[in-house]
Design a protein around this motif. Sequence first.
Motif, mmCIF file in Angstrom:
data_model
loop_
_atom_site.group_PDB
_atom_site.id
_atom_site.type_symbol
_atom_site.label_atom_id
_atom_site.label_comp_id
_atom_site.label_asym_id
_atom_site.label_seq_id
_atom_site.Cartn_x
_atom_site.Cartn_y
_atom_site.Cartn_z
ATOM 1 N N THR A 16 0.850 -1.186 0.000
ATOM 2 C CA THR A 16 0.000 0.000 0.000
ATOM 3 C C THR A 16 0.885 1.234 0.000
ATOM 4 O OG1 THR A 16 -0.117 0.150 2.418
ATOM 5 C CG2 THR A 16 -1.788 -1.203 1.309
ATOM 6 N N LEU A 17 0.370 2.311 -0.569
ATOM 7 C CA LEU A 17 1.141 3.543 -0.596
ATOM 8 C C LEU A 17 1.350 4.081 0.809
ATOM 9 C CD1 LEU A 17 2.574 5.594 -2.348
ATOM 10 C CD2 LEU A 17 0.396 6.799 -2.628
ATOM 11 N N VAL A 18 0.337 3.961 1.666
ATOM 12 C CA VAL A 18 0.499 4.438 3.040
ATOM 13 C C VAL A 18 1.568 3.624 3.755
ATOM 14 C CG1 VAL A 18 -1.382 2.996 3.954
ATOM 15 C CG2 VAL A 18 -0.691 5.045 5.178
ATOM 16 N N GLY A 19 1.617 2.321 3.499
ATOM 17 C CA GLY A 19 2.668 1.497 4.080
ATOM 18 C C GLY A 19 4.041 1.884 3.580
ATOM 19 N N GLY A 20 4.129 2.217 2.300
ATOM 20 C CA GLY A 20 5.396 2.660 1.738
ATOM 21 C C GLY A 20 5.878 3.947 2.385
ATOM 22 N N MET A 21 4.950 4.857 2.669
ATOM 23 C CA MET A 21 5.323 6.104 3.326
ATOM 24 C C MET A 21 5.725 5.877 4.787
ATOM 25 S SD MET A 21 5.276 8.331 0.973
ATOM 26 C CE MET A 21 5.756 6.983 -0.141
ATOM 27 N N VAL A 22 5.112 4.895 5.437
ATOM 28 C CA VAL A 22 5.531 4.535 6.796
ATOM 29 C C VAL A 22 6.956 3.988 6.766
ATOM 30 C CG1 VAL A 22 5.121 2.920 8.712
ATOM 31 C CG2 VAL A 22 3.208 4.152 7.683
ATOM 32 N N ALA A 23 7.244 3.137 5.791
ATOM 33 C CA ALA A 23 8.608 2.606 5.647
ATOM 34 C C ALA A 23 9.600 3.741 5.469
ATOM 35 C CB ALA A 23 8.670 1.653 4.454
ATOM 36 N N LEU A 24 9.250 4.693 4.635
ATOM 37 C CA LEU A 24 10.128 5.834 4.404
ATOM 38 C C LEU A 24 10.304 6.648 5.682
ATOM 39 C CD1 LEU A 24 11.708 7.160 2.094
ATOM 40 C CD2 LEU A 24 9.685 8.557 1.631
ATOM 41 N N SER A 25 9.254 6.779 6.476
ATOM 42 C CA SER A 25 9.333 7.501 7.737
ATOM 43 C C SER A 25 10.306 6.826 8.700
ATOM 44 C CB SER A 25 7.938 7.591 8.376
ATOM 45 O OG SER A 25 8.000 8.197 9.641
ATOM 46 N N LEU A 26 10.287 5.505 8.753
ATOM 47 C CA LEU A 26 11.198 4.774 9.634
ATOM 48 C C LEU A 26 12.641 4.893 9.165
ATOM 49 C CD1 LEU A 26 9.172 1.517 10.400
ATOM 50 C CD2 LEU A 26 9.289 3.642 11.703
ATOM 51 N N LEU A 27 12.852 4.809 7.877
ATOM 52 C CA LEU A 27 14.206 4.958 7.337
ATOM 53 C C LEU A 27 14.722 6.380 7.549
ATOM 54 C CD1 LEU A 27 13.709 2.951 4.031
ATOM 55 C CD2 LEU A 27 14.948 2.203 6.068
ATOM 56 N N THR A 28 13.831 7.350 7.502
ATOM 57 C CA THR A 28 14.203 8.736 7.768
ATOM 58 C C THR A 28 14.582 8.920 9.234
ATOM 59 O OG1 THR A 28 12.729 9.533 6.021
ATOM 60 C CG2 THR A 28 13.415 11.133 7.689
ATOM 61 N N ALA A 29 13.809 8.298 10.140
ATOM 62 C CA ALA A 29 14.125 8.383 11.568
ATOM 63 C C ALA A 29 15.505 7.789 11.851
ATOM 64 C CB ALA A 29 13.050 7.657 12.374
#
Length: 405
Positions: free
Chosen positions: A213-226
């Motif tokens: 899901t796109l929302v899941g992809g953005m969550v993944a990106l948020s974790l990698l950013t953190a």
Amino acid sequence: MGWRSRRASIHRGNVLLRVLVWGVSGILLLAMLALAAFHVWSQRQYGPAIGQFRADVTAQVEFFCEQQALVGAEPWFHEPRGAGDAGPLLNEWLRVASGPPGLEESPLRLPAHLLLLQKAERMEDWITSDLDLSSLDFGWMRQMHAFDHWNAIPRASIAPGKPFDLMSASFPEFSLLVLWSKLRLRHAIEQGTPLEAVRDVRQLAWLAYRTDTLVGGMVALSLLTAEHRLHATLENPPPDWRPMSLEQQRRFKAVLWSASAFSSIASPVEVGEKARACEPAIGRCIGLVEAALRGRYLEPYAKGTHQQAYLKLKTASAAGHCHTQLLAPIWEQGLTVTDDDTMRGAGDERPLAARLIPTSALRGPFALQILASSLTTLDPLRELKALAPPSKGNAPGSDIYDGRR
């Protein structure tokens, strides 16, 4: 005299009948002319946007494939993982932990004072705040390494026989997962064991990405950013700790956001097939899910004019490249433009005329309007292209991968 009266009556009746026939014929002719004019107006109004979109995806498909190849070389995509679905564990844990305190227990339940970090005014409060994390048990994260995908909305949770709208579906509490990941990284830095925490958080990011899901992809990106932000605060981070660089994060985001454009029914069929065949297919599954949502919604109106595009999109959806269970229920019972208003989750997006006069003759113009208003933007790809092109030396181990940029 009687026969003359009857003859006059018959004559008047014939005249009235002819007038009525002429009137109805005139109305039908005007309706046909109005309908033809509406078709022409719709083509002029919405055709240019769709034509420009087709030209854009055609022009950008090579660059899209290049960016997938570059981001696909990132070590995160090649870390060893198990094979299985995290959904049965993670969905239940998140459901219980995000609900009110009760008899059910979940290893993801956090104390109230830590939950306040979700509402923190500053994004870096999780790094700088004075926190006591000694009572937290991060052992549940180790169990997540046994899985390689996450059915965040399992097929069993979708009501049979009812329109399925992914846009209004009940997703797990992703924000709780993000908070746990930040606390895991923060605690590991305090304990001097960052690499183990980094592996846990990167695995959770992978599972979020593999919800397809796109929302899941953005969550993944948020974790990698953190992870990247915390790494940047350390004077002497472990040399083996190499977060995804900012440039790679931008590339990853652009690929995920634009992937659905190449699988859209508005995209030329050959362009869609080319984009989906690019390896590594970083955005393929998320792109297919997003395109299927829009394609299924419009299918009753657009399947006649976009028959080949639907055939190719459904074939790609059924190819088995994606391990999650989303594509089948979307195509089988996904929400469509003709579904009853009471079944809709976020309101009826059809044009008013389409709801009042749902005739087959008007479907083409309405399909154009809806399609033109739901086209995926390629701006993230264009913005990426506007940046300085990567040098030939950008490979794993160069500065694009080690987090210094």
